[in-house]
Design a protein around this motif. Structure first.
Motif, PDB file in Angstrom:
ATOM      1  N   ASN A 252       9.646   1.549  -9.582  1.00 50.69           N
ATOM      2  CA  ASN A 252      10.257   0.282  -9.367  1.00 50.69           C
ATOM      3  C   ASN A 252      10.510  -0.102  -8.062  1.00 50.69           C
ATOM      4  OD1 ASN A 252       9.985  -0.171 -12.106  1.00 50.69           O
ATOM      5  ND2 ASN A 252      12.111   0.205 -12.656  1.00 50.69           N
ATOM      6  N   GLU A 253      11.203   0.768  -7.198  1.00 52.60           N
ATOM      7  CA  GLU A 253      11.643   0.817  -5.730  1.00 52.60           C
ATOM      8  C   GLU A 253      10.150   0.739  -4.944  1.00 52.60           C
ATOM      9  OE1 GLU A 253      13.697   3.939  -3.872  1.00 52.60           O
ATOM     10  OE2 GLU A 253      15.201   3.595  -5.425  1.00 52.60           O
ATOM     11  N   PHE A 254       9.280   1.488  -5.395  1.00 52.60           N
ATOM     12  CA  PHE A 254       7.778   1.671  -4.704  1.00 52.60           C
ATOM     13  C   PHE A 254       7.347   0.242  -4.846  1.00 52.60           C
ATOM     14  CE2 PHE A 254       3.221   2.143  -5.373  1.00 52.60           C
ATOM     15  CZ  PHE A 254       2.985   2.700  -3.766  1.00 52.60           C
ATOM     16  N   LEU A 255       7.221  -0.341  -6.136  1.00 51.30           N
ATOM     17  CA  LEU A 255       6.566  -1.610  -6.490  1.00 51.30           C
ATOM     18  C   LEU A 255       7.210  -2.486  -5.405  1.00 51.30           C
ATOM     19  CD1 LEU A 255       5.943  -1.389  -9.931  1.00 51.30           C
ATOM     20  CD2 LEU A 255       4.256  -1.489  -8.170  1.00 51.30           C
ATOM     21  N   ARG A 256       8.608  -2.530  -5.352  1.00 49.61           N
ATOM     22  CA  ARG A 256       9.437  -3.592  -4.361  1.00 49.61           C
ATOM     23  C   ARG A 256       8.991  -3.314  -2.884  1.00 49.61           C
ATOM     24  NH1 ARG A 256      13.635  -2.453  -1.136  1.00 49.61           N
ATOM     25  NH2 ARG A 256      13.975  -0.427  -2.086  1.00 49.61           N
ATOM     26  N   LEU A 257       8.800  -1.819  -2.504  1.00 45.73           N
ATOM     27  CA  LEU A 257       8.283  -1.666  -1.060  1.00 45.73           C
ATOM     28  C   LEU A 257       7.055  -2.194  -0.836  1.00 45.73           C
ATOM     29  CD1 LEU A 257       9.306   1.801  -0.299  1.00 45.73           C
ATOM     30  CD2 LEU A 257      10.117  -0.237   0.874  1.00 45.73           C
ATOM     31  N   GLN A 258       6.207  -1.989  -1.812  1.00 50.66           N
ATOM     32  CA  GLN A 258       4.822  -2.315  -1.775  1.00 50.66           C
ATOM     33  C   GLN A 258       4.553  -3.914  -1.588  1.00 50.66           C
ATOM     34  OE1 GLN A 258       2.165  -1.228  -0.506  1.00 50.66           O
ATOM     35  NE2 GLN A 258       0.448  -2.401  -1.622  1.00 50.66           N
ATOM     36  N   ALA A 259       5.327  -4.773  -2.465  1.00 49.35           N
ATOM     37  CA  ALA A 259       5.319  -5.987  -2.323  1.00 49.35           C
ATOM     38  C   ALA A 259       5.748  -6.673  -1.164  1.00 49.35           C
ATOM     39  CB  ALA A 259       6.308  -6.597  -3.630  1.00 49.35           C
ATOM     40  N   GLU A 260       6.531  -5.833  -0.190  1.00 53.62           N
ATOM     41  CA  GLU A 260       7.031  -6.178   0.829  1.00 53.62           C
ATOM     42  C   GLU A 260       5.841  -5.712   2.181  1.00 53.62           C
ATOM     43  OE1 GLU A 260      10.631  -4.970   3.786  1.00 53.62           O
ATOM     44  OE2 GLU A 260      10.939  -4.948   1.638  1.00 53.62           O
ATOM     45  N   LEU A 261       5.298  -4.474   1.982  1.00 51.45           N
ATOM     46  CA  LEU A 261       4.671  -3.765   3.106  1.00 51.45           C
ATOM     47  C   LEU A 261       3.168  -4.166   3.051  1.00 51.45           C
ATOM     48  CD1 LEU A 261       6.240  -0.471   3.208  1.00 51.45           C
ATOM     49  CD2 LEU A 261       6.741  -2.280   4.538  1.00 51.45           C
ATOM     50  N   ARG A 262       2.872  -4.363   1.757  1.00 49.84           N
ATOM     51  CA  ARG A 262       1.365  -4.551   1.493  1.00 49.84           C
ATOM     52  C   ARG A 262       0.459  -3.512   2.249  1.00 49.84           C
ATOM     53  NH1 ARG A 262      -0.124  -6.073  -2.527  1.00 49.84           N
ATOM     54  NH2 ARG A 262       0.915  -7.925  -3.446  1.00 49.84           N
ATOM     55  N   LYS A 263       0.557  -2.176   1.948  1.00 47.05           N
ATOM     56  CA  LYS A 263      -0.393  -1.491   2.558  1.00 47.05           C
ATOM     57  C   LYS A 263      -1.386  -0.970   1.718  1.00 47.05           C
ATOM     58  CE  LYS A 263       2.298   0.235   5.641  1.00 47.05           C
ATOM     59  NZ  LYS A 263       1.996  -0.127   6.975  1.00 47.05           N
ATOM     60  N   THR A 264      -2.737  -0.501   2.048  1.00 53.16           N
ATOM     61  CA  THR A 264      -3.471  -0.258   1.115  1.00 53.16           C
ATOM     62  C   THR A 264      -3.204   1.183   0.566  1.00 53.16           C
ATOM     63  OG1 THR A 264      -5.137  -1.456   2.451  1.00 53.16           O
ATOM     64  CG2 THR A 264      -6.081   0.048   0.974  1.00 53.16           C
ATOM     65  N   ILE A 265      -3.289   1.421  -0.698  1.00 51.75           N
ATOM     66  CA  ILE A 265      -2.719   2.815  -1.177  1.00 51.75           C
ATOM     67  C   ILE A 265      -4.002   3.214  -2.189  1.00 51.75           C
ATOM     68  CG2 ILE A 265      -0.821   3.612  -2.728  1.00 51.75           C
ATOM     69  CD1 ILE A 265       0.912   1.687  -1.345  1.00 51.75           C
ATOM     70  N   VAL A 266      -4.175   4.524  -2.078  1.00 55.16           N
ATOM     71  CA  VAL A 266      -4.793   5.352  -3.180  1.00 55.16           C
ATOM     72  C   VAL A 266      -3.897   6.336  -3.776  1.00 55.16           C
ATOM     73  CG1 VAL A 266      -6.514   7.070  -3.590  1.00 55.16           C
ATOM     74  CG2 VAL A 266      -6.767   5.371  -1.666  1.00 55.16           C
ATOM     75  N   PHE A 267      -3.730   5.922  -5.103  1.00 54.56           N
ATOM     76  CA  PHE A 267      -2.703   6.673  -5.801  1.00 54.56           C
ATOM     77  C   PHE A 267      -3.213   7.400  -7.076  1.00 54.56           C
ATOM     78  CE2 PHE A 267       0.865   6.838  -8.874  1.00 54.56           C
ATOM     79  CZ  PHE A 267       2.059   6.686  -8.093  1.00 54.56           C
ATOM     80  N   VAL A 268      -2.825   8.790  -6.817  1.00 56.52           N
ATOM     81  CA  VAL A 268      -3.412   9.639  -7.933  1.00 56.52           C
ATOM     82  C   VAL A 268      -2.364   9.960  -9.043  1.00 56.52           C
ATOM     83  CG1 VAL A 268      -4.230  11.928  -8.201  1.00 56.52           C
ATOM     84  CG2 VAL A 268      -5.250  10.756  -6.621  1.00 56.52           C
ATOM     85  N   THR A 269      -2.838   9.895 -10.325  1.00 57.61           N
ATOM     86  CA  THR A 269      -1.966  10.336 -11.486  1.00 57.61           C
ATOM     87  C   THR A 269      -2.660  10.564 -12.415  1.00 57.61           C
ATOM     88  OG1 THR A 269      -0.086   9.684 -12.858  1.00 57.61           O
ATOM     89  CG2 THR A 269      -1.520   7.992 -12.129  1.00 57.61           C
ATOM     90  N   HIS A 270      -2.211  11.496 -13.457  1.00 52.70           N
ATOM     91  CA  HIS A 270      -2.592  11.914 -14.691  1.00 52.70           C
ATOM     92  C   HIS A 270      -2.394  10.991 -15.830  1.00 52.70           C
ATOM     93  CE1 HIS A 270       0.822  14.280 -14.862  1.00 52.70           C
ATOM     94  NE2 HIS A 270       0.783  14.049 -16.125  1.00 52.70           N
ATOM     95  N   ASP A 271      -1.079  10.001 -15.546  1.00 59.11           N
ATOM     96  CA  ASP A 271      -0.567   9.355 -16.296  1.00 59.11           C
ATOM     97  C   ASP A 271      -0.774   7.893 -16.435  1.00 59.11           C
ATOM     98  OD1 ASP A 271       1.391   7.945 -17.701  1.00 59.11           O
ATOM     99  OD2 ASP A 271       3.236   8.524 -16.735  1.00 59.11           O
ATOM    100  N   ILE A 272      -1.635   7.372 -17.549  1.00 61.04           N
ATOM    101  CA  ILE A 272      -2.146   6.238 -17.704  1.00 61.04           C
ATOM    102  C   ILE A 272      -0.982   5.100 -17.645  1.00 61.04           C
ATOM    103  CG2 ILE A 272      -2.280   6.392 -20.285  1.00 61.04           C
ATOM    104  CD1 ILE A 272      -4.877   4.522 -18.081  1.00 61.04           C
ATOM    105  N   ASP A 273       0.183   5.454 -18.132  1.00 61.43           N
ATOM    106  CA  ASP A 273       1.088   4.504 -18.123  1.00 61.43           C
ATOM    107  C   ASP A 273       1.477   4.049 -16.582  1.00 61.43           C
ATOM    108  OD1 ASP A 273       1.490   3.838 -20.890  1.00 61.43           O
ATOM    109  OD2 ASP A 273       2.435   5.850 -21.086  1.00 61.43           O
TER     110      ASP A 273
END
Lengths: 256, 240, 389
Positions: free
Chosen positions: C183-204
């Protein structure tokens, strides 16, 4: 000094081992296979007796302490203390305060040999993964069985590593035994006036070869007693041993 | 007092009160505190010669072994051969090595230092190589991922993180070298060993010369320990 | 403080390791517009991390190309390139021998910023991630796992990179803290608007974090590249369908908020109001019992039949108006609240706590029906949907 002269020195030293010649003063015959054989025999006998006694004392104590997992500081720092006392000082101290002769020198060598063996026995036994021991107890092993079937086989290579270190140290240190009237291979080295530089060099060569052979032989034993599963697992090398202050390398912690 | 004896002819110690027991003590080769106090001077030069042999050998040995350690870190296949060579050097008894070097380099400091340097190699080399290998790969990955060059990663991340191991090696090498330097008289390099050997039956001599060697080893050990603390503040922080 | 974000394009990207037949990444093509989060997701061995690590050349590209703002990453020296790309990994990789401040300052110092600027930047980032300024002098070992992870993100952001690579950044964190960090990350991203490549194995996690999700299958092949909603509604093939899980309908609820669906109109009544009028309104309403509200329009409870029995509305409640939900609540959470209270209906409140409508289980069920107008973004999706019956 030309290269030829250097080769000549070594050549003449080898000759000294096999053929006797006149001493520097020209009064007696020195060197030759017979004398070197006798000196080597005493050297090995002294070393073997000392090492055997040291093993008999240090291995059981080290294993016991490692098994109960206490006195780690003591078991580990005994080798550090051992290393800080120069062997010459130790022997001189014994000569001055205790006495000379085979038994006294053997006692010094025992004292010298105990720390590496004790530390390795401790480290080897205590390094066994606690989960392994726990699962063994969980399956119903008695304490004795845990020790003899789990901890000892895993610790054996490390214990032999300690014995190997001490063996090398003892053989090397036996060289200065003549200061206490025990006639080892140190005789030609210390009595420069009688044996000359060639005799010194000859004895140095023999001592070096014996030490290397001893190291190689016990290294072989060490490999043989290492359980196969450990060889396969250990390839990154002694990771578990590093837990103890990172001060215990895989082998010889003391040159001599 | 009729006859005047010129002072110069008076035997040394004539005017000082001498404890007869003390003379006895020296004659019997015993442990004599007053003799030690009076003769302490004779140990000063051998002591500093010992310090010199140890210090120079450690410095040269550390530089070489550290370089070899870095080399083995870069070229992993070198680790085996380098360990084998330094192990053999390490196994040869020091007395034998001093003597074996004599025909090549002659009597004196050079021979002693070459041999002593040889003995530091295995200990320091192996600790440097092990220390570098133990740096967690994710930290190296993060470092390179942030754009540190391989050299920057080595100097700013890997070496500092390997310091505990490297300095542990230096500690062992230091006390070992002090001990081995007592045998350097076989190479004609003097030091405290020469003093011990010259009167090996005289308790006072043995205690002072041997004691100085042990003290030097302990002092060096503490010095490296201090260095360790100074260089690794993060370790203390963890403990706190 | 946000710098411009960069667009990223993977073109027919291939990674083949020597001595292997199958490529680890096989002709992967993706476009990530500036400022968006692209999640690479898939089972282990699908090449997602490999693909990500080729972007900052931690792994060299075998074939194809990666364009950062239109220029190839292979034209730059790896070290220089990496200083402009934030990098966060699961193990974090903080330098244990450096203070938090020094860790964060790593890239700015490499970039040669002056001391004051570096120091200001460190302060700014510590504030951004919500750590006290005194943490600056601490060492990583003195921080909790969650704090370390925040510092890892701050360190990656320090050089103000236009692109961030994040490899399972929350993978080693316990579920509760993971949720918080996400959630914190989403809040940050809403502010910063970086391009992000995010790797995960978790579909959720992918569904939660991504603007776009690239599902990879074994062998590094792209199975589907779509928005989260699209992925859940139209899995491209059985593999994707299986990977997103049997509960994909429920997962879609996590993507919608209460305001996104058609709320029911309830009948609101006040104490003392004429019951006749209320009954008249009830005839038109979706719901057969009225909600009693106070003068401010805040809910008091569901009115009982007896409350309506007289001339005027009496305060006689059949039940309290619980739960209440808010317009911005995630639909899944709202549903969970309804179920937990064993009720079919919940008043929906605005910021002032005034009733705006009624959320009912049937309205939620309706929202799960696939209707083209529900699909948030893409036009071609709408076209696709209308072409099929």
């Amino acid at each position: 000094m030309t290269e030829l002269a250097i080769i000549g020195d070594f050549f003449s030293a080898f000759e000294f081992i096999f053929e006797s010649r006149e001493s520097r003063a020209g009064t007696v015959q020195v060197g030759g296979l017979e004398e070197f054989g006798q000196l080597t025999l005493t050297h090995l006998a002294l070393s073997f007796v000392s090492l055997a006694v040291a093993v008999a004392i240090a291995v059981p104590i080290g294993i016991y302490l490692g098994h109960i997992g206490r006195f780690q500081f003591l078991a580990v720092s005994i080798s550090n203390v051992g290393r800080a006392v120069p062997v010459l000082a130790l022997i001189a101290f014994f000569i001055a305060f205790v006495g000379i002769g085979f038994a006294n020198v053997a006692l010094v060598l025992v004292l010298l040999a105990i720390p590496p063996i004790l530390t390795n026995a401790y480290v080897g036994t205590s390094q066994v993964d606690p989960d392994t021991v726990d699962s063994a107890r969980g399956m119903g092993f008695s304490e004795r069985q845990v020790l003899t079937r789990i901890e000892l086989p895993i610790a054996l290579p490390t214990i032999f590593g300690g014995i190997r270190t001490s063996a090398v140290n003892v053989v090397a240190t036996a060289t200065i035994a003549p200061y206490a009237n025990v006639e080892t291979l140190g005789i030609p080295i210390i009595n420069f006036n009688v044996y000359g530089g060639t005799g010194q060099l000859a004895a140095a060569i023999v001592v070096a070869l014996i030490t290397l052979a001893c190291d190689a032989g016990l290294g072989g034993v060490q490999r043989v007693v290492t359980p196969k599963g450990l060889k396969l697992a250990a390839n990154p090398g002694g990771a578990a041993k590093r837990r103890l202050f990172g001060l215990i390398p895989r082998r010889s912690v003391q040159p001599s | 007092m009729s006859a005047k004896i010129p002072l110069a002819q008076v035997p040394e110690g004539f005017f000082t009160e001498r404890d007869p027991d003390d003379l006895d003590c020296v004659a019997q080769g015993g442990f004599c505190p007053s003799w030690i106090l009076e003769n302490f001077d004779r140990y000063v030069d051998p002591f500093f010669q010992h310090v010199y042999l140890t210090g120079v050998s450690l410095a040269i040995g550390f530089v070489i072994a550290f370089a070899l350690g870095l080399l083995a870190h870069r070229k992993r296949w070198l680790t085996g051969p380098l360990t084998a060579v330094t192990s053999i050097l390490f196994t040869i008894p020091s007395i034998a090595l001093f003597l074996l070097l004599l025909p090549l380099t002659g009597r004196g400091n050079t021979t002693a230092i070459i041999a002593l340097v040889a003995y530091t190699q295995l200990i320091i080399f192996r600790n440097v190589a092990n220390g570098l290998r133990q740096v967690p790969s994710d930290i190296v990955d993060a470092s390179e991922g942030m754009g540190l060059t391989p050299m920057q990663t080595l100097l700013r991340v890997e070496v500092p993180m390997a310091l505990p191991e490297i300095l542990a090696g230096l500690r062992i090498a230091a006390s070992t070298t002090v001990g081995l330097a007592t045998l350097a008289f076989f190479a004609g390099a003097g030091g405290l060993g020469a003093e011990i050997e010259s009167q090996i039956n005289f308790k006072s001599n043995v205690v002072v010369a041997g004691g100085l060697a042990v003290a030097l080893a302990a002092a060096l050990d503490l010095a490296v320990l201090g260095l360790q603390r100074a260089l690794m503040p993060w370790r203390r922080a963890v403990a706190a | 403080m946000s710098s411009d974000a960069a667009s990223l394009e993977l073109r027919e990207l291939v990674k083949r390791y020597p001595g292997t037949d199958e490529p680890a990444v096989d002709k992967l093509s993706l476009e990530v517009p500036a400022g968006e989060v692209c999640v690479l997701v898939g089972p282990s061995g699908c090449g997602k991390t490999t693909a990500m690590r080729m972007v900052n050349r931690m792994i060299e590209i075998t074939d194809g190309d990666i364009l950062l703002d239109g220029s190839s990453v292979t034209d730059r020296s790896p070290a220089e390139l990496r200083r402009e790309i934030g990098y966060v990994i699961q193990q974090i990789g903080l330098f244990p021998h450096r203070t938090i401040g020094d860790n964060i300052a790593t890239v700015p110092r490499l970039l040669g910023w002056d001391k004051q600027r570096v120091s200001d930047r460190v302060d700014e980032l510590l504030e951004l991630i919500g750590l006290d300024a005194e943490m600056r002098e601490r060492y990583p070992a003195q921080l909790s796992g969650g704090q370390r992870q925040r510092v890892g993100v701050a360190r990656a952001l320090a050089g103000d990179p236009p692109l961030m690579l994040m490899d399972e950044p929350f993978g080693a964190i316990d579920p509760i803290n993971r949720e918080r960090l996400q959630n914190e990350f989403l809040r940050l991203q809403a502010e910063l608007r970086k391009t992000i490549v995010f790797v995960t194995h978790d579909i959720d996690e992918a569904i939660k974090m991504g603007d776009k999700i690239a599902v990879l299958r074994k062998g590094g092949k792209l199975a589907q590249f779509a928005s989260p909603a699209e992925l859940l509604m139209y899995p491209a093939d059985p593999f994707v369908e299986d990977f997103v899980g049997a509960d994909r309908a429920l997962k879609r609820l996590a993507l919608q908020r209460v305001r996104d669906i058609d709320l029911w109109k309830g009948v609101l009544c006040h104490k003392g109001e004429s019951t006749a009028k209320v009954r008249a309104r009830l005839a038109d309403a979706d719901l057969e019992f009225p909600l009693l509200v106070d003068d401010e329009g805040r809910p008091l409870g569901w009115l009982s039949d007896r409350g309506l029995a007289g001339e005027r509305v009496m305060e006689d409640l059949r039940s309290r108006a619980e739960p209440t939900v808010e317009m911005d609540d995630i639909l899944r959470d709202a549903l969970s609240d309804l179920l937990a209270n064993q009720t079919m209906y919940g008043p929906v409140l605005d910021d002032q706590g005034r009733v705006q409508g009624i959320l009912s289980l049937r309205a939620i069920a309706g929202a799960l029906n696939i209707r083209p107008e529900d699909v948030p973004d893409s036009a071609e999706l709408a076209a696709e949907a209308s072409s099929s019956p």
